[in-house]
Enzyme design. Structure first.
Site, PDB file in Angstrom:
ATOM      1  CG  HIS A   1      -3.367  -0.760  -2.391  1.00  0.00           C
ATOM      2  ND1 HIS A   1      -3.572   0.581  -2.175  1.00  0.00           N
ATOM      3  CD2 HIS A   1      -3.366  -1.332  -1.159  1.00  0.00           C
ATOM      4  CE1 HIS A   1      -3.694   0.804  -0.880  1.00  0.00           C
ATOM      5  NE2 HIS A   1      -3.576  -0.333  -0.253  1.00  0.00           N
TER       6      HIS A   1
ATOM      7  CD  GLU B   1      -4.852   3.260  -4.679  1.00  0.00           C
ATOM      8  OE1 GLU B   1      -5.065   4.475  -4.691  1.00  0.00           O
ATOM      9  OE2 GLU B   1      -3.966   2.736  -3.960  1.00  0.00           O
TER      10      GLU B   1
ATOM     11  CB  SER C   1      -0.914   0.010   1.223  1.00  0.00           C
ATOM     12  OG  SER C   1      -0.135  -0.007   2.395  1.00  0.00           O
TER      13      SER C   1
END
Ligand code: 3H9
Length: 696
Positions: free
Chosen positions: A437, A449, A416
């Site tokens: 992510h 993501e 992250s």
């Protein structure tokens, strides 16, 4: 066959005039569709060889609603009201023949037909609430007359799509047709209506169900109360309830008038503008400009997950849910067993809520294996690393994966915050490395993501996006930068929230302002929920931050009954005098004089730097388009969809105002408020974020 216009035809089949609409992709009620239906109805009514009418659509669906792209533009063509009038008042029976979805204005058109038939796979709904509207073509008045006020409230405020079988049961449909012969069955129904001299049934005249609810205001009071949390902040559901109350208490024409009035109010309001924007934004995020046309989408039929913690287990479930086998690798048997058990427990909890069968649990668990040996990942199409955030550990794992995994495998990291390019550099195939992510809990949160490294290949990107869709995520492609898009922007808000409490705003004041803005909770309540001791260690703690002091006092959040707030047995948060005192002490130590901080300042200090950071992200090319940033924030961080997202909100407030405030804060508080170059440029050229859109 008679051609009415470019989208509509009329064909006489056995004395039944079949109107066919063909306006891809979803037969939305654009001006040409309205004109087409109206013209075809005029022709059918005038033709003595036609006894009845069937209205059906070509392509994948019946009418999926009003054409959202037309909203806010000057009216053109025949109005929807006129179309509905000619259908409802037709002297010849009209049958709506539904396949795919009949949604919004599409269902409202079907509701003015005298009979409705659909194939079993069809779905019906009034989802206007999802774009901040209410059904504005009679839906709020006609639906309760068929399904009753309670079911109508539920259907319209949730926007749910109802299955044909259920619609038949509730009276919304008159018949089901064979899947492969809707047209034939609809013509046969129309013929029967004529031959048996059945009445021209108009829903507007069916008052039994609404009259039964008259004098029972408690129906609405209960519904409001039961959904208060869900509807908080949203205008449309409240207006829908009022319209259904009108359907119960007023003659239909008065109800229709009220519906019209509220529809126009909502349509002109900021909430619907935000939600309509979001509707297109969420679809556009899938579109990655510039990918090679021939970028192959690789088959992903097996997934390896490294790490069986909460994150790894949640990630694995996404794939099991869609029938893709998963192999989890851990370093210790105990951790592996715990992870596998977590997955089963999660499924069992879903089953307890009636959302999964026992058989489905077993089917999913049968796809899951685990071991302590990375070597077992050699044959996987995709491997996702989900171990703790440590660069050396991740590089070591990727180096080993490089040696173990087959050629063509995708190597993904769930990091992250760490530099994906550095992780990729540990392999001899950085083109195969990508960031996936997930957000915690990974089996629940919609956002993904997808992080594109400097060398990630187009084919790996295309495959990841498609896979994300398959597992039901909302994916946004982002670039490599600290915190990527979501956490990077969150960092801005968190910094200001922390600063504000040192200046005199208490945590509960900051939380209240952000909660009232529409977030599900403020940053301090959120910290208490997550646990203040995340990353804290007793041994290393030196009372140097507020967080450390709170942890040292065993105020580690909700789980210890105290954190920024005090909690009672029901976990109700109450402002804590102890925390207030500690904050004051800290502030004094830092030489800060407590002052009165207004709610307006709290909001601007927390939100404007987020908008500014979004501008920097765009400037650096770390997000493809401003609306992608909004999709991240709505799906991953609880940004209220009725405010569109930080970038939409910036445009709404006005970028000149945001820029002016950033400059003011920069002067009074420091360089952390320095305006982004892009923000300055947009303001100087009189443009806004919505003017930048490379994806369109
Ligand atoms: C309304 O009806 C108001 C009335 O009560 C009163 C009026 C007075 N308009 O989602 P997809 C486009 S409000 C224009 O990817 P799927 C969409 O942008 C309306 N465009 O496909 C996309 O374009 P592109 C109430 C629309 O198969 C393409 O169609 N109705 C509309 O996953 C494919 O869409 C709704 O809110 C539209 N109404 O799902 C229904 N709908 O290819 C909204 C779609 O360029 N629509 N497009 O990206 C949906 O829920 C889904 O699109 C649907 C298909 C389930 C139909």
């Amino acid at each position: 066959m008679k051609t009415i216009n470019n989208v509509a035809t009329l064909t006489n089949v056995n004395g039944v005039g079949v109107i066919a609409i063909n306006f891809p992709p979803v037969n939305a009620l654009s001006a040409s569709v309205r004109d087409g239906i109206h013209g075809a109805m005029q022709a059918a009514i005038a033709d003595p060889a036609i006894d009845a009418v069937v209205l059906r659509c070509e392509g994948s669906t019946f009418i999926a609603g009003a054409d959202i792209t037309e909203f806010g533009k000057p009216p053109a063509g025949v109005s929807l009201g006129e179309v509905q009038r000619i259908l409802e008042e037709s002297p010849k029976p009209v049958v709506a023949a539904i396949h795919g979805t009949a949604l919004g204005g599409g269902l409202e058109v079907a509701l003015v037909c005298h009979y409705r038939i659909a194939v079993p796979t069809a779905r019906l709904g009034l989802p206007e609430v999802n774009i901040g509207l209410l059904p504005g073509a009679g839906g709020t008045q006609r639906l309760p007359r068929i399904v009753g006020p309670e079911a109508a409230l539920e259907m319209m405020t949730s926007g749910a799509h109802v299955r044909a079988k259920d619609a038949l049961q509730s009276g919304l449909l008159d018949e089901l047709a064979p899947e492969d012969d809707l047209s034939g069955a609809a013509v046969a129904l129309a013929r029967r209506v004529v031959d048996e001299k059945r009445p021209l049934r108009k829903i507007r005249d069916q008052n039994e169900k609404v009259e039964a609810a008259r004098g029972h205001p408690e129906i609405f009071a209960k519904f409001r109360q039961a959904n208060a949390k869900k509807f908080r902040g949203f205008e449309a559901p409240k207006k829908i309830i009022e319209c259904v109350e009108a359907a119960v208490n007023l003659p239909i024409d008065e109800g229709l008038q009220l519906e019209r009035k509220y529809f126009m109010e909502l349509m002109k309001g900021d909430q619907s503008a935000a939600q309509r924007y979001y509707f297109f934004a969420s679809r556009q995020a899938w579109n990655v400009p510039g990918l090679a046309k021939d970028a192959a989408v690789l088959p992903v039929q097996s997934v390896g997950v490294i790490g069986a913690g909460t994150m790894g287990a949640g990630i694995a479930m996404n794939f099991l849910n869609v029938g893709i086998p998963v192999h989890i690798v851990e370093t210790r048997q105990e951790a592996l067993d715990r992870g596998l058990k977590t997955i089963r427990t999660n499924y069992e909890n879903t089953a307890k809520k009636g959302r999964l069968t026992a058989q489905a649990i077993e089917e999913r668990m049968a796809l899951l294996t685990g071991s302590l040996d990375l070597q077992n990942l050699s044959d996987m199409d995709l491997v996702i690393e989900a171990v703790f955030e440590n660069m050396d550990v991740k590089k070591d794992i990727f180096g080993r994966l490089d040696r173990i995994c087959k050629a063509g495998a995708i190597l993904a990291s769930n990091t992250s915050a760490l530099d994906l390019n550095e992780i990729a550099s540990a392999t001899s195939r950085p083109e195969a490395v990508i960031g996936l992510h997930f957000f915690s809990p990974a089996n629940v949160m919609k956002l993904l993501e997808v992080v594109r490294g400097a060398k990630t290949s187009d084919s790996v990107i295309a495959t990841s996006m498609q896979l994300a869709k398959k597992i039901g995520k909302v994916a946004v492609l982002v670039g490599v930068c600290p915190g990527f898009v979501g956490n990077r922007i969150l960092g801005q808000r968190q910094r200001e929230a922390n600063a504000l409490i040192m200046e005199g705003a208490m945590p509960w004041a900051v939380d209240r302002v952000l909660y009232d803005f529409g977030f599900p909770m403020g940053p301090f309540a959120m910290s208490d929920l997550a646990g203040l001791d995340l990353g804290w260690s007793k041994e290393k703690s030196s009372s140097s931050t507020l967080r450390e002091v709170l942890c040292e006092m065993d105020r580690r959040g909700q789980k210890t009954g105290a954190g920024f707030y005090d909690y009672d047995e029901k976990r109700t948060a109450v402002p804590s005098p102890v925390v207030e005192e500690i904050i004051q002490r800290f502030a004094q130590k830092q030489g800060k004089q407590a002052r009165k901080v207004s709610d307006e300042e709290i909001l601007e200090r927390c939100i404007y730097p987020m908008i500014n950071e979004g501008a920097k992200i765009l400037e650096e090319g770390m997000a493809i388009r401003a609306s992608d940033i909004d999709v991240v924030w709505v799906n991953g961080y609880g940004w209220p969809v009725y405010r569109g997202g930080p970038m939409f909100y910036g445009d709404l407030v006005g970028l000149p105002k945001v820029l002016a405030k950033m400059k003011e804060f920069e002067a009074s508080h420091g360089p952390q408020f320095k305006p982004a170059k892009l923000l300055e440029e947009l303001v100087a050229s009189g443009r806004q974020f919505s003017d930048l859109n490379p994806g369109k």
